[in-house]
Design a protein around this motif. Structure first.
Motif, short mmCIF file in Angstrom:
data_model
loop_
_atom_site.label_atom_id
_atom_site.label_comp_id
_atom_site.label_asym_id
_atom_site.label_seq_id
_atom_site.Cartn_x
_atom_site.Cartn_y
_atom_site.Cartn_z
N ARG A 20 0.84 -1.20 0.00
CA ARG A 20 0.00 0.00 0.00
C ARG A 20 0.86 1.24 0.00
N ILE A 21 0.34 2.30 -0.60
CA ILE A 21 0.94 3.62 -0.46
C ILE A 21 -0.18 4.59 -0.13
N ARG A 22 0.19 5.74 0.37
CA ARG A 22 -0.81 6.76 0.69
C ARG A 22 -0.52 8.03 -0.10
N ILE A 23 -1.55 8.45 -0.84
CA ILE A 23 -1.49 9.66 -1.66
C ILE A 23 -2.74 10.47 -1.38
N HIS A 24 -2.60 11.77 -1.32
CA HIS A 24 -3.75 12.64 -1.08
C HIS A 24 -4.80 12.43 -2.18
N ASN A 25 -6.06 12.51 -1.80
CA ASN A 25 -7.18 12.28 -2.72
C ASN A 25 -7.10 13.15 -3.98
N SER A 26 -6.60 14.37 -3.86
CA SER A 26 -6.54 15.28 -5.00
C SER A 26 -5.56 14.81 -6.08
N ARG A 27 -4.68 13.88 -5.76
CA ARG A 27 -3.68 13.39 -6.72
C ARG A 27 -4.00 11.98 -7.22
N ARG A 28 -5.18 11.47 -6.92
CA ARG A 28 -5.53 10.11 -7.34
C ARG A 28 -6.46 10.08 -8.54
N ASP A 29 -6.67 11.19 -9.20
CA ASP A 29 -7.55 11.27 -10.38
C ASP A 29 -8.93 10.69 -10.12
N GLY A 30 -9.47 10.94 -8.95
CA GLY A 30 -10.81 10.48 -8.62
C GLY A 30 -10.91 9.00 -8.29
N ALA A 31 -9.79 8.31 -8.20
CA ALA A 31 -9.81 6.88 -7.89
C ALA A 31 -10.22 6.66 -6.44
N LYS A 32 -10.98 5.61 -6.22
CA LYS A 32 -11.41 5.28 -4.86
C LYS A 32 -10.27 4.63 -4.10
N ARG A 33 -10.48 4.49 -2.79
CA ARG A 33 -9.50 3.80 -1.95
C ARG A 33 -9.30 2.39 -2.44
N PHE A 34 -8.10 1.88 -2.28
CA PHE A 34 -7.69 0.53 -2.64
C PHE A 34 -7.63 0.28 -4.15
N THR A 35 -7.68 1.33 -4.95
CA THR A 35 -7.45 1.18 -6.39
C THR A 35 -5.98 0.86 -6.59
N VAL A 36 -5.68 -0.05 -7.50
CA VAL A 36 -4.29 -0.44 -7.74
C VAL A 36 -3.71 0.44 -8.84
N PHE A 37 -2.54 1.02 -8.55
CA PHE A 37 -1.83 1.88 -9.48
C PHE A 37 -0.43 1.33 -9.74
N LYS A 38 0.10 1.64 -10.90
CA LYS A 38 1.51 1.42 -11.18
C LYS A 38 2.20 2.73 -10.84
N ILE A 39 3.14 2.69 -9.93
CA ILE A 39 3.89 3.86 -9.50
C ILE A 39 5.26 3.76 -10.16
N SER A 40 5.63 4.75 -10.94
CA SER A 40 6.92 4.66 -11.64
C SER A 40 7.69 5.96 -11.57
N SER A 41 9.00 5.78 -11.60
CA SER A 41 9.95 6.88 -11.63
C SER A 41 11.05 6.47 -12.60
N GLY A 42 11.00 7.01 -13.79
CA GLY A 42 11.97 6.60 -14.81
C GLY A 42 11.71 5.16 -15.21
N ASP A 43 12.73 4.32 -15.11
CA ASP A 43 12.57 2.91 -15.48
C ASP A 43 12.25 2.01 -14.28
N THR A 81 5.07 8.96 -11.72
CA THR A 81 3.95 8.79 -12.64
C THR A 81 3.01 7.74 -12.06
N LEU A 82 1.74 8.10 -11.98
CA LEU A 82 0.72 7.21 -11.43
C LEU A 82 -0.18 6.76 -12.57
N THR A 83 -0.28 5.45 -12.75
CA THR A 83 -1.10 4.88 -13.82
C THR A 83 -2.03 3.84 -13.22
N ARG A 84 -3.33 4.03 -13.42
CA ARG A 84 -4.30 3.05 -12.96
C ARG A 84 -4.16 1.78 -13.79
N VAL A 85 -4.17 0.63 -13.15
CA VAL A 85 -4.01 -0.63 -13.89
C VAL A 85 -5.37 -1.29 -14.09
#
Length: 129
Positions: A20-43, A81-85
């Motif tokens: 799990r990670i915690r991100i403020h609601n305003s940065r989740r693109d309207g995604a609900k709690r427990f939505t799975v995202f790909k979190i990436s930084s470069g490669d 970069t946050l991408t919903r999977v």
């Protein structure tokens, strides 16, 4: 897919090792709690279930393994970069999350479906004879 600059902080004790990670609601693109995202930084990237927090909007709470996966340090800042999977990404998260309370039932479900499919195939073969 959205890219944001974050201040990195330590995850709450209850989130450590649970994927799990915690991100403020305003940065989740309207995604609900427990939505799975790909979190990436470069490669570098990982999958995580995302929860919220009530601190500053530019703060992200990561455990030590996630910080190591991204190559970031606590109290530093990074662009992520946050991408919903989709469905396959969620299944991959369930099967790979370190928390046994999540991945053990997921693997049991996979084996149950596989054995059920095998049973259907063998049953159809026996009826065809």
């Amino acid at each position: 897919m959205a890219s944001y600059k974050f201040k990195v902080s330590k995850a709450p004790f209850d989130d450590i090792g649970r994927g799990r990670i915690r991100i403020h609601n305003s940065r989740r693109d309207g995604a609900k709690r427990f939505t799975v995202f790909k979190i990436s930084s470069g490669d570098r990237s990982f999958l995580a279930s995302v929860l919220g927090h009530e601190d500053e909007a530019d703060k992200i709470l990561l455990d030590i393994d996630q910080r190591a996966d991204l190559g970031v340090v606590e109290n530093g800042s990074t662009e992520l970069t946050l991408t919903r999977v989709g469905f396959c990404g969620r299944v991959r998260w369930y099967l790979s999350v370190p928390d046994p309370a999540v991945h053990v039932p997921a693997w049991l479900a996979v084996w149950s479906v596989a054995l059920g499919a095998l049973g259907l195939i063998l049953g159809a073969i026996s009826l065809a004879r």
